[in-house]
Write an enzyme that holds these catalytic residues in place. Structure first.
Site, PDB file in Angstrom:
ATOM      1  N   GLY A  12      -2.747 -18.050  -1.682  1.00  0.00           N
ATOM      2  CA  GLY A  12      -1.497 -18.781  -1.431  1.00  0.00           C
ATOM      3  C   GLY A  12      -0.404 -18.530  -2.449  1.00  0.00           C
ATOM      4  CB  SER A  13       0.263 -15.944  -5.030  1.00  0.00           C
ATOM      5  OG  SER A  13       0.323 -14.732  -4.339  1.00  0.00           O
ATOM      6  CG  ASN A  14       3.281 -13.895  -0.665  1.00  0.00           C
ATOM      7  OD1 ASN A  14       4.391 -13.406  -0.861  1.00  0.00           O
ATOM      8  ND2 ASN A  14       2.162 -13.188  -0.778  1.00  0.00           N
ATOM      9  CG  LEU A  87      -4.884 -13.331  17.334  1.00  0.00           C
ATOM     10  CD1 LEU A  87      -4.051 -12.232  16.677  1.00  0.00           C
ATOM     11  CD2 LEU A  87      -5.741 -12.714  18.443  1.00  0.00           C
ATOM     12  CG  ASN A 102       1.835 -11.983   9.098  1.00  0.00           C
ATOM     13  OD1 ASN A 102       1.385 -12.706   8.205  1.00  0.00           O
ATOM     14  ND2 ASN A 102       1.278 -10.817   9.403  1.00  0.00           N
ATOM     15  CG  HIS A 104       0.534  -6.091   7.460  1.00  0.00           C
ATOM     16  ND1 HIS A 104      -0.681  -6.662   7.770  1.00  0.00           N
ATOM     17  CD2 HIS A 104       0.285  -4.776   7.247  1.00  0.00           C
ATOM     18  CE1 HIS A 104      -1.615  -5.728   7.765  1.00  0.00           C
ATOM     19  NE2 HIS A 104      -1.050  -4.577   7.449  1.00  0.00           N
TER      20      HIS A 104
HETATM   21  C1  GRF Z   1      -0.384 -10.843   0.846  1.00  0.00           C
HETATM   22  O1  GRF Z   1      -0.494  -9.550   0.332  1.00  0.00           O
HETATM   23  C2  GRF Z   1       0.163 -10.831   2.250  1.00  0.00           C
HETATM   24  O2  GRF Z   1       0.988  -9.748   2.501  1.00  0.00           O
HETATM   25  C3  GRF Z   1      -1.077 -10.695   3.088  1.00  0.00           C
HETATM   26  O3  GRF Z   1      -2.048 -11.418   2.417  1.00  0.00           O
HETATM   27  C4  GRF Z   1      -1.742 -11.480   1.042  1.00  0.00           C
HETATM   28  C5  GRF Z   1      -1.756 -12.927   0.678  1.00  0.00           C
HETATM   29  O4  GRF Z   1      -1.661 -13.124  -0.714  1.00  0.00           O
HETATM   30  N1  GRF Z   1      -0.812 -11.073   4.453  1.00  0.00           N
HETATM   31  P1  GRF Z   1      -1.437 -14.575  -1.285  1.00  0.00           P
HETATM   32  O5  GRF Z   1      -2.522 -15.488  -0.678  1.00  0.00           O
HETATM   33  O6  GRF Z   1      -0.074 -15.031  -0.883  1.00  0.00           O
HETATM   34  O7  GRF Z   1      -1.592 -14.449  -2.746  1.00  0.00           O
END
Ligand code: GRF
Length: 188
Positions: A12-14, A87, A102, A104
């Site tokens: 969940g860092s994003n 999905l 999303n 990717h």
């Molecule tokens: C990210 O690289 C994103 O592109 C992919 O999964 C990863 C998730 O990383 N879909 P985080 O959980 O946000 O650290």
């Protein structure tokens, strides 16, 4: 205030980075994290950030309208998938047409599809001797990684780069661009 749902299955860092981007802005957003994984670190991040977090199971996700109803009730304007591995079912896609995105960690359509996630992607990129990779932010439809592309950004892969090196370059791109795209789509 805009209401944004962020789905994550792991670290969940994003998700955290997006929340932090909006902190202290005049026009901010109200976030809600959702996860299918009770061990996901995103739950801990939500606690620290004081963000609402919902854990759901397969039954609720695939065989009920529980999530659609919950998100509609709170006026969700955008669903952001950030490392979410399941999905998305048709009832959610239909209820939030054009409002699910999303990220990717590769240049789709390359290195996409079922089973292509996380470090597997970066290992494949390095093993194939790619000279560039990048990120793709796209709309979500009923297939893995096939929705309309919103934004792509490239980075170099050096001959000396390991999969871990590539992963950190990708994360840096994600942290810079994903919140900006979210902001643009919310139009705030
Ligand atoms: C990210 O690289 C994103 O592109 C992919 O999964 C990863 C998730 O990383 N879909 P985080 O959980 O946000 O650290």
């Amino acid at each position: 205030m805009s209401s944004v749902a962020v789905f994550a299955s792991g670290s969940g860092s994003n998700a955290e980075n997006i929340v932090k981007y909006f902190e202290g802005r005049l026009f901010s957003a109200d976030f809600h994290f959702l996860t299918n994984n009770k061990k996901a670190f995103v739950i801990e991040r939500a606690r620290k950030l004081n963000v609402k977090c919902t854990l759901f199971n397969r039954e609720e996700f695939y065989n009920s309208d529980a999530i659609v109803e919950k998100l509609q009730d709170e006026g969700c304007e955008l669903i952001v998938l950030a490392g979410f591995l399941w999905l998305v079912p048709e009832n959610i896609i239909n209820a939030f047409k054009g409002k699910i995105i999303n990220i990717h960690p590769a240049l789709l359509p390359k290195y996409g599809g079922k089973g292509m996630y996380g470090s597997k992607i970066h290992e494949a990129v390095v093993a194939n001797g790619e000279t560039e990779t990048g990120i793709t932010i796209h709309y979500v439809d009923e297939n893995y990684d096939e929705g309309k592309i919103i934004h792509q950004v490239k980075c170099d892969v050096l001959p000396t780069d390991t999969a871990a090196d590539v992963e950190s370059k990708i994360h840096a791109l994600e942290y810079k661009h994903y919140p900006e795209v979210v902001e643009k789509l919310l139009n705030i």
